[in-house]
Write an enzyme that holds these catalytic residues in place. Structure first.
Site, PDB file in Angstrom:
ATOM      1  N   CYS A   1       3.350   1.452   2.922  1.00  0.00           N
ATOM      2  CA  CYS A   1       4.289   0.870   2.805  1.00  0.00           C
ATOM      3  C   CYS A   1       5.356   1.686   1.952  1.00  0.00           C
ATOM      4  CB  CYS A   1       4.145  -0.516   2.131  1.00  0.00           C
ATOM      5  SG  CYS A   1       3.050  -1.449   2.967  1.00  0.00           S
TER       6      CYS A   1
ATOM      7  N   ASP B   1      20.996 -29.956  -1.175  1.00  0.00           N
ATOM      8  CA  ASP B   1      19.600 -30.361  -2.034  1.00  0.00           C
ATOM      9  C   ASP B   1      19.729 -29.854  -3.408  1.00  0.00           C
ATOM     10  OD1 ASP B   1      18.482 -30.921   0.614  1.00  0.00           O
ATOM     11  OD2 ASP B   1      18.068 -28.840   0.809  1.00  0.00           O
TER      12      ASP B   1
ATOM     13  N   ASP C   1      13.302 -31.415   2.215  1.00  0.00           N
ATOM     14  CA  ASP C   1      14.566 -31.222   3.144  1.00  0.00           C
ATOM     15  C   ASP C   1      13.727 -30.745   4.283  1.00  0.00           C
ATOM     16  OD1 ASP C   1      17.139 -30.579   3.730  1.00  0.00           O
ATOM     17  OD2 ASP C   1      16.689 -28.595   3.602  1.00  0.00           O
TER      18      ASP C   1
ATOM     19  N   CYS D   1       1.143  -1.204  -0.078  1.00  0.00           N
ATOM     20  CA  CYS D   1      -0.030  -0.031  -0.059  1.00  0.00           C
ATOM     21  C   CYS D   1       0.867   1.421  -0.045  1.00  0.00           C
ATOM     22  CB  CYS D   1      -0.928   0.111   1.120  1.00  0.00           C
ATOM     23  SG  CYS D   1       0.114   0.277   2.591  1.00  0.00           S
TER      24      CYS D   1
ATOM     25  N   ASP E   1      16.461 -26.279   0.479  1.00  0.00           N
ATOM     26  CA  ASP E   1      17.081 -25.028   0.677  1.00  0.00           C
ATOM     27  C   ASP E   1      18.697 -24.829   0.618  1.00  0.00           C
ATOM     28  OD1 ASP E   1      17.414 -25.860   3.138  1.00  0.00           O
ATOM     29  OD2 ASP E   1      17.650 -23.808   3.740  1.00  0.00           O
TER      30      ASP E   1
END
Lengths: 51, 733
Positions: B47, B636, B451, B44, B632
């Site tokens: 912000c 991985d 994970d 908005c 992450d």
């Protein structure tokens, strides 16, 4: 029907004007942040430093 | 400001990234830098003001400009301002912020291809509207000289417009024909050329039918589809780039001997085995090597998935990618660049990439059937009419009509319109889609592999049983834990502060890296750290730290992993949908088993090394499962690449984000459920769109072949099918 000889060029000219305007807006970055600009004008501090 | 000619590629191989990045750093000297931060939560005007004000108040920041559409802020600041510091400021002000790669800025500002497409589209729309207006006069019965004039004016507008706007199709068709292939652009080019050619010929002969309007309308609709497609792809590309947080692998090399020893900053790529490297607390270890001096604790979670920091002392081996937590250490380089553990993982990713079966998108499958079919029908119609009438002009007219009617306007719009609508919806929900076919693939998923560390958990431990400590001990514990950078101590300090405990007066606090922290409270020695060092107790099996005041028996404070926001709901939601859920972690067996029980996952694979993770995913795929991998860490990346489709959180390492098809921008995991629901809806819309387009073709083609298709019918069929398809796609928003 002779009037067509004027009307067609006129309509083409007006359309081309719109096309050039669109090109100008595109170059100026008017479509970079449409959502932000819509909100930005409603900010309280917009009046202090409009940009 | 230094803009880079070529934005850094987010490759999964850190070693490959080193060289170009290092070049950029040694590039032209700039006094100001432009930093980009992602702000996934802003929505908005408040912000915008809040973020800009918070940033502009900082010394060294010259300007901050929020882009709400893209949810990011561009900051002009002095060179010494770090993006991390800006992120901290924003986080404290209540806005979640992540660092972005400024290379993306160069990419978006010089998106010449996108602009050129938009300009072509604008010209095509302009020409189409004018030609359509002129055609209305012809459709409503203009005759003789008036009709000829309308046709000539149409030709004067349409021919240059078609030549200019259709270029993307002509070049692509030429490239395909040169390579001996057929693609969608071949029938398009043929239809445009044939339509304009026969129309011009008809106009010269004062004929009745001219298809100038159809030719330019064709260009317009197809360009619209092409532009949407380009935007989705460009967004995908910039998502990949923007999330490749600029992390330059640099190292502090020690040179000289004894008292003349100094440190210099060098690129990690320039390190050679035998060099000595200093790694300060908080720094990432740049090479594989051996500790020569100093004690510390290492966070290995990104490499192995272990949630517990591991102690490192002289003589211990360390690996690139681990984070140094507590004390400064010196490492003797044993392997750098391509020889490191990190690079080995990158090789695993390359292998997984090669093994990934090529996914054929629904659109490709349709195009493969479509292009030859259209040519055969048009050729047969032309031959048939030529044999029947022995008139080449009629035969060519029929062929042009068939090609125009069957031209894939709706097909060209069907997929781009849906993907655009779906990505816009998911962007609002906090999911960035990096690959064009990711949505289709996500819709097929039946198995979800998670994970643990950093994905389902926050990576931040949570202390248990603090209420069993007496108030005095709590105050001492808080005071002493504030003196350490160790994650367990920090978690303890945060939790105690949150409970409103006031710290006791503890002086002379020293952190002994690798062991713990000690200080004096009322003249008594207080120690917080490892069991063996603190003394007076036995180590327990769980993650724990030990607090001992003077000679009293040590207190054990145990910890548990905190669940990431939305993790529990996600697992329950997936299981409710009948998906198979697997937990695949590199962490030790008891920790994984305990966690799996807590979150309700029954299938567990623990202590999996990176290659074991990739193997596990490949085995599932072998068994016919369509796997969604969520992870992450560096460990991985190979598994993320091997999976049918993959997602990583924003907090993931850039290599993991580069390897995944989608990235979550927010903290919560529940947006994965949204993404899955949207992907199923999107696939349904794509199939509906293809059905609609086919129905239009089935209705109109017999008319065209029979020679009953006037330019008016062609224009109507083309416009209505394109509009229906676009509107159907928009229902997804």
């Amino acid at each position: 029907m002779e009037v067509l000889g004027i009307l067609i060029p006129v309509s083409l000219f007006l359309g081309a004007g719109g096309l050039v305007a669109f090109w100008w807006l595109l170059r100026k970055g008017q479509f970079d942040d449409p959502e932000g600009d819509a909100h930005r004008i409603l900010r309280d501090d917009y009046d202090d430093k409009p940009k | 400001m230094s803009t880079f000619a070529e934005p850094p590629r987010p490759s999964a191989c850190p070693a490959c990234d080193v060289a170009p990045l290092a070049e950029q750093i040694s590039g032209p000297v700039a006094t100001q830098a432009r930093l980009m931060l992602a702000l996934p939560d802003i929505h908005c005007a408040g912000c915008i003001s809040g973020v800009e004000r918070a940033l502009q108040a900082l010394p060294g920041v010259h300007d901050a400009h929020v882009n709400l559409t893209l949810r990011r802020v561009a900051v002009e600041a002095d060179l010494e301002i770090e993006a991390e510091a800006l992120c901290d400021v924003l986080t404290r002000a209540g806005y979640e912020a992540h660092e972005l790669d400024p290379g993306v800025l160069a990419a978006t500002e010089t998106d010449a291809r996108g602009r050129a497409l938009l300009m072509r589209l604008a010209v095509a729309v302009f020409a189409m509207m004018n030609v359509m207006l002129l055609s209305v006069a012809v459709w409503s019965g203009a005759e003789g000289a008036t009709r000829d004039m309308m046709h000539w004016v149409s030709a004067a507008i349409a021919i240059p417009a078609v030549i200019f706007t259709g270029q993307p199709f002509y070049t692509s068709a030429y490239a395909a024909l040169k390579g001996g292939r057929l693609n969608m652009d071949v029938p398009i080019t043929l239809a445009i050329a044939l339509a304009v050619g026969t129309s011009l010929y008809e106009t010269m002969l004062s004929g009745e039918h001219a298809y100038f309007d159809a030719a330019i309308a064709l260009c317009t609709f197809l360009l619209a589809g092409r532009y949407l497609d380009h935007r989705t792809r460009a967004n995908a590309r910039s998502a990949a780039q923007e999330l490749a947080a600029l992390e330059v692998p640099r190292a502090l090399r020690l040179t000289g001997q004894g008292s003349s020893q100094r440190t210099e900053t060098v690129a990690a790529a320039d390190l050679r085995p035998g060099d000595l490297v200093r790694v300060l607390p908080g720094g990432r270890i740049p090479v594989d090597g051996q500790v020569t001096s100093g004690h510390t604790e290492l966070d290995r979670s990104l490499m192995t998935g272990e949630s517990l920091p591991a102690a490192a002392a002289p003589g211990d081996a360390v690996h690139a990618g681990e984070t140094n937590l507590t004390g400064p250490i010196t490492i003797e380089v044993q392997a750098a660049g391509r020889d490191t553990e990190l690079a080995r993982i990158a090789d695993l990713v390359a292998v997984a990439e090669a093994g990934r079966n090529n996914y054929t998108s629904i659109a490709d499958a349709a195009a493969r059937l479509y292009a030859p079919g259209v040519h055969i029908i048009a050729a047969l119609a032309a031959i048939g009419w030529f044999l029947a009438t022995m008139d080449l002009r009629v035969a060519l007219n029929i062929a042009a009509a068939v090609l125009i009617i069957t031209c894939p306007c709706a097909l060209g719009l069907a997929v781009p319109a849906v993907t655009t609508a779906a990505s816009a919806r998911l962007f609002r929900k906090g999911v960035l889609i990096k690959s064009g076919t990711a949505l289709e693939r996500l819709a097929e998923v039946d198995t979800v592999v998670f994970d643990k560390t950093g994905t389902l958990t926050d990576g931040a431990p949570e202390p248990l049983g603090l209420d069993q400590l007496d108030p005095q001990t709590s105050r001492v514990a808080l005071a002493i834990s504030q003196g350490s950078a160790h994650p367990l101590a920090q978690a303890l300090a945060n939790e105690l502060s949150a409970q409103g405990v006031k710290p006791a007066l503890v002086d002379g606090i020293v952190e002994i890296p690798g062991f713990g922290v000690e200080g004096y409270w009322q003249g008594k020695l207080v120690r917080l750290g490892r069991a063996g060092w603190v003394g007076g107790c036995h180590a327990v099996g769980e993650t724990a730290t030990y607090l001992r005041i003077a000679e009293a028996p040590a207190q054990v404070i145990t910890f548990m992993d905190t669940l990431r926001e939305g993790a529990a709901e996600l697992v329950v939601g997936l299981q409710a949908q009948g998906k198979r859920v697997v937990l695949l972690s590199g962490d030790v067996e008891p920790a994984v088993a305990h966690f799996a029980e807590r979150i309700g996952i029954s299938e567990v694979i623990a202590e999996a090394r990176p290659e074991a993770k990739a193997m596990a995913v490949a085995d599932l795929a072998e068994g016919g499962a369509k796997v969604l991998m969520v992870g992450d860490g560096l460990n991985d990346t190979a598994a993320l690449t091997a999976a049918h489709v993959s997602i990583s959180p924003a907090s993931a390492l850039e290599a993991a984000r580069a390897a995944s098809d989608m990235v979550l921008t927010g903290r919560s995991l529940t947006s994965i459920l949204d993404a899955m629901a949207t992907s199923v809806a999107a696939r349904r819309r794509i199939k509906e769109n293809f059905t609609i387009a086919t129905v239009y073709n089935l209705l109109a083609v017999p008319l065209a072949v029979a020679g009953l298709c006037s330019p008016l019918i062609a224009a109507l069929a083309m416009s209505t099918s394109s509009l229906t398809v676009s509107l159907n796609a928009l229902r997804l928003r």
